[in-house]
Design a protein around this motif. Structure first.
Motif, PDB file in Angstrom:
ATOM      1  N   GLU A  61       0.699  -1.193   0.199  1.00  0.00           N
ATOM      2  CA  GLU A  61       0.121   0.004  -0.013  1.00  0.00           C
ATOM      3  C   GLU A  61       1.061   1.223  -0.147  1.00  0.00           C
ATOM      4  OE1 GLU A  61      -3.181   0.031   2.844  1.00  0.00           O
ATOM      5  OE2 GLU A  61      -4.002  -1.903   2.012  1.00  0.00           O
ATOM      6  N   LYS A  62       1.740   1.444   0.846  1.00  0.00           N
ATOM      7  CA  LYS A  62       2.742   2.311   0.773  1.00  0.00           C
ATOM      8  C   LYS A  62       3.450   2.793  -0.588  1.00  0.00           C
ATOM      9  CE  LYS A  62       6.918   4.362   2.936  1.00  0.00           C
ATOM     10  NZ  LYS A  62       7.154   5.312   1.840  1.00  0.00           N
ATOM     11  N   GLN A  63       3.924   1.422  -1.328  1.00  0.00           N
ATOM     12  CA  GLN A  63       4.542   1.873  -2.460  1.00  0.00           C
ATOM     13  C   GLN A  63       3.545   2.336  -3.605  1.00  0.00           C
ATOM     14  OE1 GLN A  63       7.104  -1.683  -3.664  1.00  0.00           O
ATOM     15  NE2 GLN A  63       7.644  -1.889  -1.491  1.00  0.00           N
ATOM     16  N   THR A 134      13.080 -11.790   1.036  1.00  0.00           N
ATOM     17  CA  THR A 134      13.975 -11.071   0.118  1.00  0.00           C
ATOM     18  C   THR A 134      13.154 -11.049  -1.463  1.00  0.00           C
ATOM     19  OG1 THR A 134      16.067 -11.429   0.881  1.00  0.00           O
ATOM     20  CG2 THR A 134      16.122 -10.719  -1.208  1.00  0.00           C
ATOM     21  N   ILE A 135      12.657 -12.247  -1.739  1.00  0.00           N
ATOM     22  CA  ILE A 135      12.089 -12.344  -2.957  1.00  0.00           C
ATOM     23  C   ILE A 135      10.528 -11.455  -3.106  1.00  0.00           C
ATOM     24  CG2 ILE A 135      10.588 -13.838  -4.459  1.00  0.00           C
ATOM     25  CD1 ILE A 135      12.953 -15.864  -3.952  1.00  0.00           C
ATOM     26  N   ALA A 136       9.959 -11.684  -1.925  1.00  0.00           N
ATOM     27  CA  ALA A 136       8.510 -11.193  -1.576  1.00  0.00           C
ATOM     28  C   ALA A 136       8.869  -9.512  -1.701  1.00  0.00           C
ATOM     29  CB  ALA A 136       8.086 -11.472  -0.307  1.00  0.00           C
ATOM     30  N   SER A 137      10.092  -9.074  -0.875  1.00  0.00           N
ATOM     31  CA  SER A 137       9.995  -7.781  -0.902  1.00  0.00           C
ATOM     32  C   SER A 137      10.312  -6.846  -2.303  1.00  0.00           C
ATOM     33  CB  SER A 137      10.991  -7.280   0.298  1.00  0.00           C
ATOM     34  OG  SER A 137      12.168  -7.368  -0.373  1.00  0.00           O
ATOM     35  N   LYS A 138      10.842  -7.913  -3.211  1.00  0.00           N
ATOM     36  CA  LYS A 138      11.303  -7.415  -4.594  1.00  0.00           C
ATOM     37  C   LYS A 138      10.087  -7.345  -5.519  1.00  0.00           C
ATOM     38  CE  LYS A 138      16.015  -8.208  -4.146  1.00  0.00           C
ATOM     39  NZ  LYS A 138      17.226  -9.123  -4.645  1.00  0.00           N
ATOM     40  N   GLN A 139       9.020  -8.260  -5.081  1.00  0.00           N
ATOM     41  CA  GLN A 139       7.996  -8.415  -6.084  1.00  0.00           C
ATOM     42  C   GLN A 139       7.183  -7.160  -6.331  1.00  0.00           C
ATOM     43  OE1 GLN A 139       6.760 -12.306  -4.209  1.00  0.00           O
ATOM     44  NE2 GLN A 139       6.597 -13.071  -6.437  1.00  0.00           N
ATOM     45  N   VAL A 140       6.761  -6.453  -5.175  1.00  0.00           N
ATOM     46  CA  VAL A 140       5.814  -5.390  -5.527  1.00  0.00           C
ATOM     47  C   VAL A 140       6.517  -4.199  -6.363  1.00  0.00           C
ATOM     48  CG1 VAL A 140       4.642  -3.541  -4.038  1.00  0.00           C
ATOM     49  CG2 VAL A 140       4.506  -5.705  -3.203  1.00  0.00           C
ATOM     50  N   GLN A 141       7.755  -4.064  -5.855  1.00  0.00           N
ATOM     51  CA  GLN A 141       8.618  -2.933  -6.759  1.00  0.00           C
ATOM     52  C   GLN A 141       8.838  -3.458  -8.222  1.00  0.00           C
ATOM     53  OE1 GLN A 141       9.196   0.205  -5.800  1.00  0.00           O
ATOM     54  NE2 GLN A 141      10.036   0.188  -7.791  1.00  0.00           N
ATOM     55  N   ILE A 142       8.963  -4.869  -8.431  1.00  0.00           N
ATOM     56  CA  ILE A 142       8.964  -5.091  -9.704  1.00  0.00           C
ATOM     57  C   ILE A 142       7.695  -4.996 -10.405  1.00  0.00           C
ATOM     58  CG2 ILE A 142       9.153  -7.436 -11.119  1.00  0.00           C
ATOM     59  CD1 ILE A 142      11.483  -8.292  -9.328  1.00  0.00           C
ATOM     60  N   GLY A 143       6.683  -5.056  -9.775  1.00  0.00           N
ATOM     61  CA  GLY A 143       5.262  -4.978 -10.218  1.00  0.00           C
ATOM     62  C   GLY A 143       4.923  -3.563 -10.683  1.00  0.00           C
ATOM     63  N   ILE A 144       5.517  -2.703  -9.684  1.00  0.00           N
ATOM     64  CA  ILE A 144       5.432  -1.096 -10.031  1.00  0.00           C
ATOM     65  C   ILE A 144       6.246  -0.971 -11.300  1.00  0.00           C
ATOM     66  CG2 ILE A 144       5.950   1.060  -9.289  1.00  0.00           C
ATOM     67  CD1 ILE A 144       5.214   0.137  -6.310  1.00  0.00           C
ATOM     68  N   GLU A 145       7.390  -1.563 -11.445  1.00  0.00           N
ATOM     69  CA  GLU A 145       8.409  -1.302 -12.511  1.00  0.00           C
ATOM     70  C   GLU A 145       7.482  -1.730 -13.770  1.00  0.00           C
ATOM     71  OE1 GLU A 145      12.286  -2.438 -11.931  1.00  0.00           O
ATOM     72  OE2 GLU A 145      12.226  -1.350  -9.838  1.00  0.00           O
ATOM     73  N   THR A 146       7.080  -2.941 -13.860  1.00  0.00           N
ATOM     74  CA  THR A 146       6.378  -3.608 -14.986  1.00  0.00           C
ATOM     75  C   THR A 146       5.040  -2.769 -15.220  1.00  0.00           C
ATOM     76  OG1 THR A 146       5.335  -5.434 -13.740  1.00  0.00           O
ATOM     77  CG2 THR A 146       7.331  -5.974 -14.863  1.00  0.00           C
ATOM     78  N   GLY A 147       4.538  -2.228 -14.169  1.00  0.00           N
ATOM     79  CA  GLY A 147       2.979  -1.602 -14.497  1.00  0.00           C
ATOM     80  C   GLY A 147       3.699  -0.166 -15.084  1.00  0.00           C
ATOM     81  N   GLU A 148       5.013   0.349 -14.755  1.00  0.00           N
ATOM     82  CA  GLU A 148       5.096   1.698 -15.654  1.00  0.00           C
ATOM     83  C   GLU A 148       5.405   1.369 -17.066  1.00  0.00           C
ATOM     84  OE1 GLU A 148       8.691   2.847 -13.314  1.00  0.00           O
ATOM     85  OE2 GLU A 148       7.334   3.883 -11.725  1.00  0.00           O
TER      86      GLU A 148
END
Length: 187
Positions: A61-63, A134-148
């Motif tokens: 949610e914060k991201q 570690t993987i879980a923490s990266k998944q949301v950011q990767i999702g944001i990047e792919t959303g962009e």
């Protein structure tokens, strides 16, 4: 102004689509859904599914709110209309989060129905391990990047769709193209 608003809407849709990358395997349909039979998952499956979702989307949610704030800042909407821009900056993210929470509840149901309690427990065990966190923490950011990455594709799709629809149908007496309004530049 409508073009800027449309870009913000597309960005919000892209943010929602990022959840596909943030939550592993969520696009899977259940066998019961394929057969047209609704099966209510057990309380144990629901609880385990909720844990899987919670640990695979840390700080989501914060991201998402940070992402929407950056979209709003870059949109220039406040420059085009200060009142609407200020309202959108204040409300676009929180409104998105409301819908995301509903969507995540639906994903939880899919997980609880699709996976056995043993499979869900295995996911919890993995995602609670150091490498899993570690993987879980990266998944949301990767999702944001792919959303962009999806934003320009979605805008191009909307533009192409509306242009082709207006080429095949009478879209009215509109000059100039705007993918966000669906108006054709053809007359």
């Amino acid at each position: 102004m409508r073009g800027k608003m449309g870009q913000v809407v597309v960005s919000g849709l892209a943010a929602l689509s990022l959840l596909g990358a943030a939550v592993p395997a969520m696009a899977v349909q259940t066998a019961s859904q394929d057969a047209g039979v609704a099966i209510e998952p057990s309380a144990q499956s629901r609880a385990l599914a909720a844990r899987v979702i919670a640990i695979t989307t840390p700080n989501m949610e914060k991201q998402l709110l940070d992402y929407m704030a950056s979209v709003m800042a870059a949109s220039g909407l406040r420059d085009a209309d200060a009142q609407i821009g200020a309202w959108m900056e204040k409300n676009a993210g929180p409104i998105l989060i409301t819908h995301v929470r509903t969507f995540m509840g639906q994903i939880e149901t899919v997980y609880a129905t699709r996976f056995t309690p043993a499979e869900l427990q295995a996911m919890v065990d993995f995602y609670e391990s150091p490498i899993g966190r570690t993987i879980a923490s990266k998944q949301v950011q990767i999702g944001i990047e792919t959303g962009e990455l999806q934003e320009p594709m979605l805008l191009a799709y909307m533009t192409d769709l509306m242009a082709q629809m207006c080429a095949a149908n009478d879209c009215g007496d509109v000059k100039g193209g705007d993918a966000t309004t669906g108006k054709s530049s053809r007359r």
